[in-house]
Design a protein around this motif. Sequence first.
Motif, short mmCIF file in Angstrom:
data_model
loop_
_atom_site.label_atom_id
_atom_site.label_comp_id
_atom_site.label_asym_id
_atom_site.label_seq_id
_atom_site.Cartn_x
_atom_site.Cartn_y
_atom_site.Cartn_z
N SER A 187 31.54 5.26 3.17
CA SER A 187 30.95 4.94 1.83
C SER A 187 30.41 3.80 1.68
CB SER A 187 32.19 5.04 0.67
OG SER A 187 33.10 4.15 0.86
N LYS A 188 30.71 2.69 2.61
CA LYS A 188 30.18 1.51 2.61
C LYS A 188 28.70 1.42 3.43
CE LYS A 188 34.53 -0.69 2.03
NZ LYS A 188 35.53 -1.76 2.57
N LYS A 189 28.40 2.55 4.05
CA LYS A 189 27.33 2.32 4.76
C LYS A 189 25.94 3.21 4.13
CE LYS A 189 29.95 2.13 9.15
NZ LYS A 189 30.19 2.77 10.54
N THR A 190 24.95 2.80 4.19
CA THR A 190 23.90 3.44 3.46
C THR A 190 23.06 4.47 4.46
OG1 THR A 190 22.34 1.66 4.09
CG2 THR A 190 23.61 1.33 2.01
N LYS A 230 35.21 4.38 4.74
CA LYS A 230 34.63 3.61 5.65
C LYS A 230 32.99 4.01 5.54
CE LYS A 230 38.10 2.32 8.99
NZ LYS A 230 38.68 2.46 10.48
#
Length: 331
Positions: free
Chosen positions: A219-222, A217
């Motif tokens: 990994s999808k946030k920057t 989860k």
Amino acid sequence: MTDTINGSDNGTSTDVFWGTAESIPLGCFCFLATLASLFGNSLVLYASIRYNAIKLDDVSLMFVQNLALADLTLTLIKPLPIAITYILGRYILGELWCFMSAQLYYIPATVNILTILAITSHRLRLLTPPYHSISKTTAKSIVALIWLASSTGTVISLAGGSSSDFSPVYVTCVSSISNSDNKTVLFVFKIVYGLFTLLPVLAVIIFSVILAVVAFKHSKKTSNDHQRSYRALILICSVSGCYVISLLPIVVITLTDYDIPPFVDMVSSHLYYISSFSNPIIYSFTNEEFQNYIKSLLSTFSSRFWKNNRVANEEMKENGKLDAEEDAKED
């Protein structure tokens, strides 16, 4: 597991049971595992203590350092003597080392799994309310308790009067506690094995799956915080996953009642040593700071090597010119 074999058809009780076809690859594996573990784990301790080259929270870093120390201890007790025995074709380290290595083996082996359990549970704690880390003092107490609890297997083995014999099949010294005639001692030993090995392994698997889901989860946030958390979770999941995979074959064989071929039994015990050298490799791929430290270290060694090589070549050329001038003068 296969019972300890104190003699074999191809030699005395100190001779390696396996032929050249098996001994060469297995010996190379143990030799390379020993070098990788001694170098890698020493580098982890040195780099993290002196240069803070592994960026984790203080508690997780303390557990990682404890894991490296346990891996170094395990390497000196098992893979190193095994590599020496494979190279020489027979055991030469004497009865005292045989007794010590067989009895002390339980300590670093248990410290490994309990430390990994501490790391995964700590990271899970950081992801659940109230999102607070434990104090460094508490972490130090946990590390001390881990080493104390891990000595239980050794204490039971010694108290049960177990002997330590060289096994030509396993190419190492083993304690006779698992084959003890004393049913009470054997029962207590199996209970301790279950509490300090099987249950922690199951807990690590569950915690690692949860951490892997959270890492996916993140990994999808920057954002920088999420990416930093993602890298830390990947590191912890990789360490725990590699340990479980390396330990699982020997656990399954230990729990099964079927007759396992000796070679399969022995290979499974050797596979366990993968965890002793894999952690530094995992850090180098999953921790950016440690990766940069290794690159800097390699760059320094490379520049020094070429500099020394260049200086040596220049000295050789200068000496050659001097020799030529002296020869010309003599002529």
